[in-house]
Scaffold this motif. Structure first.
Motif, PDB file in Angstrom:
ATOM      1  N   MET A   1     -38.388  51.410   6.505  1.00 38.13           N
ATOM      2  CA  MET A   1     -38.213  52.764   5.955  1.00 38.13           C
ATOM      3  C   MET A   1     -37.254  52.710   4.756  1.00 38.13           C
ATOM      4  O   MET A   1     -36.183  52.118   4.862  1.00 38.13           O
ATOM      5  CB  MET A   1     -37.619  53.659   7.045  1.00 38.13           C
ATOM      6  N   PRO A   2     -37.628  53.315   3.612  1.00 37.06           N
ATOM      7  CA  PRO A   2     -36.753  53.201   2.442  1.00 37.06           C
ATOM      8  C   PRO A   2     -35.409  53.891   2.661  1.00 37.06           C
ATOM      9  O   PRO A   2     -35.331  54.856   3.426  1.00 37.06           O
ATOM     10  CB  PRO A   2     -37.538  53.913   1.336  1.00 37.06           C
ATOM     11  N   ARG A   3     -34.419  53.385   1.955  1.00 39.54           N
ATOM     12  CA  ARG A   3     -33.126  54.074   1.981  1.00 39.54           C
ATOM     13  C   ARG A   3     -33.166  55.215   0.975  1.00 39.54           C
ATOM     14  O   ARG A   3     -33.701  55.047  -0.121  1.00 39.54           O
ATOM     15  CB  ARG A   3     -32.012  53.110   1.565  1.00 39.54           C
ATOM     16  N   PRO A   4     -32.603  56.377   1.316  1.00 38.44           N
ATOM     17  CA  PRO A   4     -32.614  57.476   0.337  1.00 38.44           C
ATOM     18  C   PRO A   4     -31.855  57.088  -0.930  1.00 38.44           C
ATOM     19  O   PRO A   4     -30.888  56.307  -0.871  1.00 38.44           O
ATOM     20  CB  PRO A   4     -31.898  58.620   1.057  1.00 38.44           C
ATOM     21  N   VAL A   5     -32.303  57.635  -2.038  1.00 35.77           N
ATOM     22  CA  VAL A   5     -31.687  57.351  -3.337  1.00 35.77           C
ATOM     23  C   VAL A   5     -31.500  58.666  -4.075  1.00 35.77           C
ATOM     24  O   VAL A   5     -32.389  59.521  -4.043  1.00 35.77           O
ATOM     25  CB  VAL A   5     -32.611  56.453  -4.191  1.00 35.77           C
ATOM     26  N   LEU A   6     -30.379  58.815  -4.753  1.00 37.52           N
ATOM     27  CA  LEU A   6     -30.175  59.963  -5.644  1.00 37.52           C
ATOM     28  C   LEU A   6     -29.527  59.468  -6.926  1.00 37.52           C
ATOM     29  O   LEU A   6     -28.424  58.934  -6.903  1.00 37.52           O
ATOM     30  CB  LEU A   6     -29.278  61.017  -4.987  1.00 37.52           C
ATOM     31  N   LEU A   7     -30.237  59.643  -8.033  1.00 39.68           N
ATOM     32  CA  LEU A   7     -29.762  59.203  -9.353  1.00 39.68           C
ATOM     33  C   LEU A   7     -29.832  60.398 -10.287  1.00 39.68           C
ATOM     34  O   LEU A   7     -30.872  61.068 -10.348  1.00 39.68           O
ATOM     35  CB  LEU A   7     -30.674  58.064  -9.853  1.00 39.68           C
ATOM     36  N   ILE A   8     -28.739  60.683 -10.998  1.00 38.03           N
ATOM     37  CA  ILE A   8     -28.735  61.865 -11.871  1.00 38.03           C
ATOM     38  C   ILE A   8     -28.234  61.505 -13.266  1.00 38.03           C
ATOM     39  O   ILE A   8     -27.583  60.473 -13.465  1.00 38.03           O
ATOM     40  CB  ILE A   8     -27.865  63.010 -11.286  1.00 38.03           C
ATOM     41  N   HIS A   9     -28.543  62.363 -14.237  1.00 43.31           N
ATOM     42  CA  HIS A   9     -27.940  62.198 -15.572  1.00 43.31           C
ATOM     43  C   HIS A   9     -27.414  63.536 -16.062  1.00 43.31           C
ATOM     44  O   HIS A   9     -27.839  64.598 -15.608  1.00 43.31           O
ATOM     45  CB  HIS A   9     -28.926  61.587 -16.571  1.00 43.31           C
ATOM     46  N   GLY A  10     -26.474  63.442 -17.006  1.00 43.39           N
ATOM     47  CA  GLY A  10     -25.887  64.636 -17.591  1.00 43.39           C
ATOM     48  C   GLY A  10     -26.060  64.661 -19.088  1.00 43.39           C
ATOM     49  O   GLY A  10     -25.262  65.250 -19.814  1.00 43.39           O
ATOM     50  N   GLY A  11     -27.123  63.988 -19.558  1.00 37.63           N
ATOM     51  CA  GLY A  11     -27.496  64.118 -20.959  1.00 37.63           C
ATOM     52  C   GLY A  11     -27.134  62.932 -21.819  1.00 37.63           C
ATOM     53  O   GLY A  11     -26.101  62.293 -21.641  1.00 37.63           O
ATOM     54  N   ALA A  12     -28.041  62.655 -22.762  1.00 43.05           N
ATOM     55  CA  ALA A  12     -27.832  61.575 -23.732  1.00 43.05           C
ATOM     56  C   ALA A  12     -27.444  62.173 -25.071  1.00 43.05           C
ATOM     57  O   ALA A  12     -27.930  63.227 -25.445  1.00 43.05           O
ATOM     58  CB  ALA A  12     -29.122  60.766 -23.886  1.00 43.05           C
ATOM     59  N   GLY A  13     -26.574  61.516 -25.790  1.00 45.24           N
ATOM     60  CA  GLY A  13     -26.208  61.988 -27.125  1.00 45.24           C
ATOM     61  C   GLY A  13     -24.958  61.296 -27.618  1.00 45.24           C
ATOM     62  O   GLY A  13     -24.484  60.332 -27.022  1.00 45.24           O
ATOM     63  N   ASP A  14     -24.441  61.837 -28.715  1.00 50.01           N
ATOM     64  CA  ASP A  14     -23.197  61.296 -29.268  1.00 50.01           C
ATOM     65  C   ASP A  14     -22.042  62.083 -28.690  1.00 50.01           C
ATOM     66  O   ASP A  14     -21.406  62.880 -29.367  1.00 50.01           O
ATOM     67  CB  ASP A  14     -23.225  61.394 -30.788  1.00 50.01           C
ATOM     68  N   ILE A  15     -21.795  61.856 -27.431  1.00 52.62           N
ATOM     69  CA  ILE A  15     -20.794  62.625 -26.694  1.00 52.62           C
ATOM     70  C   ILE A  15     -19.397  62.148 -27.106  1.00 52.62           C
ATOM     71  O   ILE A  15     -19.116  60.952 -27.082  1.00 52.62           O
ATOM     72  CB  ILE A  15     -21.009  62.417 -25.183  1.00 52.62           C
ATOM     73  N   THR A  16     -18.546  63.079 -27.494  1.00 48.23           N
ATOM     74  CA  THR A  16     -17.221  62.676 -27.957  1.00 48.23           C
ATOM     75  C   THR A  16     -16.301  62.341 -26.781  1.00 48.23           C
ATOM     76  O   THR A  16     -16.541  62.783 -25.649  1.00 48.23           O
ATOM     77  CB  THR A  16     -16.561  63.788 -28.795  1.00 48.23           C
ATOM     78  N   ASP A  17     -15.233  61.603 -27.076  1.00 51.12           N
ATOM     79  CA  ASP A  17     -14.298  61.172 -26.034  1.00 51.12           C
ATOM     80  C   ASP A  17     -13.774  62.360 -25.229  1.00 51.12           C
ATOM     81  O   ASP A  17     -13.630  62.280 -24.009  1.00 51.12           O
ATOM     82  CB  ASP A  17     -13.108  60.438 -26.655  1.00 51.12           C
ATOM     83  N   ALA A  18     -13.510  63.455 -25.937  1.00 47.10           N
ATOM     84  CA  ALA A  18     -12.889  64.612 -25.279  1.00 47.10           C
ATOM     85  C   ALA A  18     -13.759  65.184 -24.168  1.00 47.10           C
ATOM     86  O   ALA A  18     -13.262  65.873 -23.281  1.00 47.10           O
ATOM     87  CB  ALA A  18     -12.604  65.696 -26.316  1.00 47.10           C
ATOM     88  N   ARG A  19     -15.035  64.924 -24.225  1.00 42.42           N
ATOM     89  CA  ARG A  19     -15.921  65.544 -23.231  1.00 42.42           C
ATOM     90  C   ARG A  19     -16.269  64.614 -22.064  1.00 42.42           C
ATOM     91  O   ARG A  19     -16.959  65.028 -21.124  1.00 42.42           O
ATOM     92  CB  ARG A  19     -17.200  66.017 -23.923  1.00 42.42           C
ATOM     93  N   ILE A  20     -15.778  63.398 -22.102  1.00 46.49           N
ATOM     94  CA  ILE A  20     -16.180  62.449 -21.063  1.00 46.49           C
ATOM     95  C   ILE A  20     -15.656  62.862 -19.687  1.00 46.49           C
ATOM     96  O   ILE A  20     -16.396  62.838 -18.693  1.00 46.49           O
ATOM     97  CB  ILE A  20     -15.711  61.025 -21.437  1.00 46.49           C
ATOM     98  N   ALA A  21     -14.400  63.265 -19.617  1.00 45.54           N
ATOM     99  CA  ALA A  21     -13.816  63.607 -18.304  1.00 45.54           C
ATOM    100  C   ALA A  21     -14.601  64.738 -17.645  1.00 45.54           C
ATOM    101  O   ALA A  21     -14.890  64.700 -16.433  1.00 45.54           O
ATOM    102  CB  ALA A  21     -12.355  64.000 -18.471  1.00 45.54           C
ATOM    103  N   GLY A  22     -14.969  65.746 -18.416  1.00 47.35           N
ATOM    104  CA  GLY A  22     -15.732  66.876 -17.878  1.00 47.35           C
ATOM    105  C   GLY A  22     -17.099  66.442 -17.376  1.00 47.35           C
ATOM    106  O   GLY A  22     -17.584  66.924 -16.348  1.00 47.35           O
ATOM    107  N   LYS A  23     -17.708  65.521 -18.111  1.00 52.48           N
ATOM    108  CA  LYS A  23     -19.030  65.029 -17.678  1.00 52.48           C
ATOM    109  C   LYS A  23     -18.891  64.267 -16.353  1.00 52.48           C
ATOM    110  O   LYS A  23     -19.709  64.448 -15.443  1.00 52.48           O
ATOM    111  CB  LYS A  23     -19.607  64.072 -18.719  1.00 52.48           C
ATOM    112  N   PHE A  24     -17.901  63.397 -16.269  1.00 47.56           N
ATOM    113  CA  PHE A  24     -17.737  62.617 -15.036  1.00 47.56           C
ATOM    114  C   PHE A  24     -17.464  63.531 -13.840  1.00 47.56           C
ATOM    115  O   PHE A  24     -18.016  63.349 -12.760  1.00 47.56           O
ATOM    116  CB  PHE A  24     -16.593  61.615 -15.186  1.00 47.56           C
TER     117      PHE A  24
END
Ligand SMILES: NC(=O)C[C@H](N)C(=O)O
Length: 334
Positions: A1-24
């Motif tokens: 039986m497969p193990r459940p998996v959950l993979l997500i993204h919060g967008g690709a782009g030229d994200i500036t340093d200031a926004r990294i903490a909020g994304k994480f």
């Protein structure tokens, strides 16, 4: 039986340093909100809709979070308005729900789910999409309720660029880092889940790109572009420059590379994101779970926020070749 998996993204782009903490922060919150549906925690038997519930919960969490370009914090069109798009697909029966040009409701992904589960059409847009939302339980928000100051600032910068005669073809997903400006625009969100029965569900939700024309439709609500799921192959959610992704059919090409070329999820995601950018020029990224539960994460943009849960650990990152880890530490259950 497969193990459940959950993979997500919060967008690709030229994200500036200031926004990294909020994304994480937002990525980890979304994983914590959603994982319980897959591992049986909050769900007595992690029932037949567990992947669907997990994807919806992860995307809803990010739609509420202004760090992302979906729901609250979605980017603005040239009329200074939010028009949202989302798609949801399940890979067992290939059912799907897609919505576009949706206004003044909080959770486009939930509207997409209701369309998929309860209606006879797959794709609906504009005022009828809002009508569907309101008649099936969504609250109508006051005009402007989804607009953040960051989104307004992003539009102002876009307009300044246009006035200065700069090339805005690739809009906000492409320009920021190169020009060393702030990136007040969040990014598209997506989730791919596989439950313990091997059923795969994919959801993607966005405000599109800053400075888009009113009525512009991107890749996110299009099956095979922003979202695709097929239990026999895998599931994929993409993000990045929509005009590029839809012309390339990115999600479908990645799954075809797994199915017909025998590539791993990771190799297929890398290959197709790179070929797309080489051929058309715009950048993007993808998250993939193949039918064996193997993961693929790749992007040709400068950054893409992503995360997944495995063995009680949250794995996440935003740079190329980055892998950060943190214990899952599930919230106490009532
Ligand atoms: N940031 C994004 O992923 C934007 C989305 N793909 C669009 O072009 O509508």
């Amino acid at each position: 039986m497969p193990r459940p998996v959950l993979l997500i993204h919060g967008g690709a782009g030229d994200i500036t340093d200031a926004r990294i903490a909020g994304k994480f922060k937002g990525i980890k919150e979304a994983l914590r909100a959603a994982w319980q549906h897959l591992d049986g925690y909050g769900d007595a038997d992690a029932g037949s809709d567990s992947a669907l519930d997990a994807v919806e919960a992860a995307v809803r969490s990010m739609e509420l979070d202004e760090a992302f370009n979906a729901g609250y914090g979605a980017c603005l069109n040239t009329d200074q308005e939010v028009e949202m798009e989302a798609s949801l697909m399940e890979g067992r029966h290939l059912r799907a729900g897609c919505v576009t040009l949706l206004r003044d409701v909080m959770h486009p992904i939930t509207v997409a789910r209701r369309l998929m589960e309860k209606q006879r059409h797959v794709f609906i847009g504009g005022p009828p999409a809002q009508q569907l939302a309101l008649s099936t339980g969504s609250e109508r928000l006051p005009p402007g309720a989804l607009i953040t100051e960051s989104a307004r600032q992003a539009l102002r910068e876009f307009e300044q660029q246009q006035a200065a005669g700069k090339d805005t073809t690739f809009a906000r997903t492409e320009l920021d880092a190169a020009q060393n400006r702030t990136d007040p625009n969040g990014d598209t969100v997506g989730a791919v889940a596989m439950d313990r029965h091997g059923h795969i569900v994919v959801g993607t939700s966005t405000g599109g790109i800053t400075g888009k024309w009113p009525g512009r439709i991107g890749d996110t609500p299009l099956l095979g572009c922003g979202t695709y799921a097929d239990d026999s192959v895998g599931g994929c959610s993409t993000t990045g420059h929509g005009e590029t992704i839809m012309r390339y059919n990115l999600a479908q090409r990645i799954l075809a590379a797994i199915q017909h070329k025998g590539l791993s999820a990771q190799a297929a995601a890398e290959q197709e994101c790179q070929l797309m950018t080489q051929r058309i020029g715009g950048t993007g990224g993808a998250i993939v779970v193949d039918h064996n539960g193997e993961l693929g994460i790749s992007f040709t943009s400068s950054r893409m926020a992503w995360g997944y849960v495995k063995d009680g650990i949250i794995h996440y990152g935003i740079e190329h070749n980055e892998l950060l880890q943190e214990p899952f530490l599930a919230a106490p259950q009532p």
